[in-house]
Design a protein around this motif. Structure first.
Motif, PDB file in Angstrom:
ATOM      1  N   LYS A 188     100.014 110.749  11.989  1.00 26.14           N
ATOM      2  CA  LYS A 188     101.221 110.201  12.612  1.00 26.14           C
ATOM      3  C   LYS A 188     102.108 109.595  11.530  1.00 26.14           C
ATOM      4  O   LYS A 188     101.623 108.955  10.598  1.00 26.14           O
ATOM      5  CB  LYS A 188     100.825 109.150  13.657  1.00 26.14           C
ATOM      6  N   ARG A 227     104.190 113.280  14.857  1.00 27.51           N
ATOM      7  CA  ARG A 227     103.012 113.775  14.136  1.00 27.51           C
ATOM      8  C   ARG A 227     103.425 114.938  13.250  1.00 27.51           C
ATOM      9  O   ARG A 227     104.419 115.625  13.522  1.00 27.51           O
ATOM     10  CB  ARG A 227     101.933 114.207  15.121  1.00 27.51           C
ATOM     11  N   TRP A 244     102.413 122.174  20.691  1.00 30.60           N
ATOM     12  CA  TRP A 244     101.439 121.635  19.736  1.00 30.60           C
ATOM     13  C   TRP A 244     100.167 122.468  19.821  1.00 30.60           C
ATOM     14  O   TRP A 244      99.460 122.431  20.808  1.00 30.60           O
ATOM     15  CB  TRP A 244     101.146 120.167  20.052  1.00 30.60           C
ATOM     16  N   GLN A 245      99.918 123.251  18.785  1.00 27.13           N
ATOM     17  CA  GLN A 245      98.710 124.065  18.718  1.00 27.13           C
ATOM     18  C   GLN A 245      98.195 124.044  17.287  1.00 27.13           C
ATOM     19  O   GLN A 245      98.303 125.022  16.543  1.00 27.13           O
ATOM     20  CB  GLN A 245      98.976 125.508  19.175  1.00 27.13           C
ATOM     21  N   PRO A 246      97.620 122.902  16.882  1.00 25.09           N
ATOM     22  CA  PRO A 246      97.170 122.768  15.490  1.00 25.09           C
ATOM     23  C   PRO A 246      96.006 123.685  15.154  1.00 25.09           C
ATOM     24  O   PRO A 246      95.801 124.038  13.995  1.00 25.09           O
ATOM     25  CB  PRO A 246      96.759 121.296  15.396  1.00 25.09           C
ATOM     26  N   GLN A 256     106.909 116.702  13.751  1.00 30.12           N
ATOM     27  CA  GLN A 256     107.220 116.982  15.159  1.00 30.12           C
ATOM     28  C   GLN A 256     107.505 115.636  15.819  1.00 30.12           C
ATOM     29  O   GLN A 256     106.595 114.918  16.219  1.00 30.12           O
ATOM     30  CB  GLN A 256     106.053 117.697  15.836  1.00 30.12           C
ATOM     31  N   GLN A 299      94.723 111.098  15.158  1.00 30.29           N
ATOM     32  CA  GLN A 299      95.554 110.685  16.280  1.00 30.29           C
ATOM     33  C   GLN A 299      95.285 109.243  16.687  1.00 30.29           C
ATOM     34  O   GLN A 299      96.162 108.571  17.234  1.00 30.29           O
ATOM     35  CB  GLN A 299      95.323 111.615  17.473  1.00 30.29           C
ATOM     36  N   HIS A 343     108.196 120.745  22.626  1.00 30.66           N
ATOM     37  CA  HIS A 343     107.620 120.733  21.279  1.00 30.66           C
ATOM     38  C   HIS A 343     106.168 121.196  21.384  1.00 30.66           C
ATOM     39  O   HIS A 343     105.262 120.391  21.629  1.00 30.66           O
ATOM     40  CB  HIS A 343     107.698 119.330  20.670  1.00 30.66           C
ATOM     41  N   ASN A 398     108.855 112.572  18.380  1.00 29.76           N
ATOM     42  CA  ASN A 398     108.778 112.306  19.821  1.00 29.76           C
ATOM     43  C   ASN A 398     109.876 111.366  20.290  1.00 29.76           C
ATOM     44  O   ASN A 398     109.836 110.888  21.428  1.00 29.76           O
ATOM     45  CB  ASN A 398     107.405 111.728  20.186  1.00 29.76           C
ATOM     46  N   TYR A 422     102.491 118.500  10.915  1.00 29.00           N
ATOM     47  CA  TYR A 422     101.591 119.648  10.851  1.00 29.00           C
ATOM     48  C   TYR A 422     101.924 120.499   9.641  1.00 29.00           C
ATOM     49  O   TYR A 422     103.045 120.506   9.139  1.00 29.00           O
ATOM     50  CB  TYR A 422     101.638 120.483  12.133  1.00 29.00           C
ATOM     51  N   THR A 479      97.814 118.071   8.856  1.00 29.48           N
ATOM     52  CA  THR A 479      98.085 118.197  10.286  1.00 29.48           C
ATOM     53  C   THR A 479      97.406 117.087  11.089  1.00 29.48           C
ATOM     54  O   THR A 479      96.222 116.807  10.891  1.00 29.48           O
ATOM     55  CB  THR A 479      97.592 119.567  10.797  1.00 29.48           C
TER      56      THR A 479
END
Length: 236
Positions: free
Chosen positions: A62, A134, A192-194, A179, A39, A190, A181, A136, A59
């Motif tokens: 960017k 990003r 986000w739960q990687p 995903q 990130q 959206h 932005n 995943y 995952t």
């Protein structure tokens, strides 16, 4: 002898499950550290992302790229829950370049209806876009991984099986999802739960397994000494 062996086996299994959860916690901590680094890293081009294929799970990277909506078909991933609401995650596949795999883009969460025969009306993107966000990679569930695509438009699917989705649209697909932005006018959530379970959760489960092993050991020792006492009383 059989009872003793069975007791030792159960105790050993409980302890091993505790250590397994600790190992999972350590893996999740390492994975979280890797996500944080990604990130904070620079944004990748599509070519740079392709170069990372096969190295590890992608995952958290960017990405910024241009996409073209040649196939204006929306796919709805069933059984999604966001903020207590049940619905779907919408997806659309885009061409990035004629000689490169297509890219699956998440359009966001759309709440479902009580009547499952009524699907939400999710409009496909129809103009070329410069998207950034990003990516995943979803891990496949060995118990349920089939795409199970239905007919109609949009197309409801039960699992995000990108390999089978590529066969359905007859186009090569990169095994990741973007995903974004910056979809114009986008107001959808959206999620986000990687990491499905945090390291703290695994540590909590480890404590539970070790506690169960401890309680089990105490109970079995109590029963063992009570039996010895009963045998002594019978002898006397």
């Amino acid at each position: 002898m059989f009872i003793v062996l069975s007791t030792l086996m159960v105790f050993t299994i409980l302890v091993k499950l505790g250590f397994w959860q600790l190992e999972r916690a350590e893996q999740k901590q390492q994975w979280q550290a890797a996500l944080s680094q990604r990130q904070n890293a620079s944004v990748l081009t599509y070519e740079q992302l392709l170069a990372h294929l096969g190295n590890d799970n992608l995952t958290g990277y960017k990405l910024s790229t241009h996409v073209t909506p040649i196939l204006q078909q929306v796919f709805l991933l069933d059984n999604q829950t966001v903020n207590g609401r049940v619905g779907y995650l919408a997806y659309q596949a885009f061409e990035v370049a004629p000689d490169k795999p297509w890219l699956l883009v998440e359009l966001g969460f759309e709440a479902g209806s009580i009547d499952r025969s009524m699907l939400p009306n999710v409009a496909a993107l129809t103009s070329p876009l410069a998207l950034s966000g990003r990516v995943y990679q979803k891990q496949m569930n060995p118990m349920s991984s089939e795409l199970m695509a239905e007919t109609g438009s949009p197309i409801r699917i039960q699992n995000l099986n990108i390999e089978q989705l590529a066969l359905l649209i007859d186009k090569p697909l990169l095994p990741v999802v973007l995903q974004p932005n910056n979809i114009p006018g986008d107001s959808r959530i959206h999620p986000w739960q990687p990491i499905p379970l945090s390291a703290q959760k695994h540590q909590g489960y480890a404590v539970q397994w070790f506690s169960m092993a401890g309680v089990f050991a105490v109970i079995m020792l109590f029963l063992f000494f009570r039996k010895l006492k009963q045998q002594d009383n019978h002898k006397n």
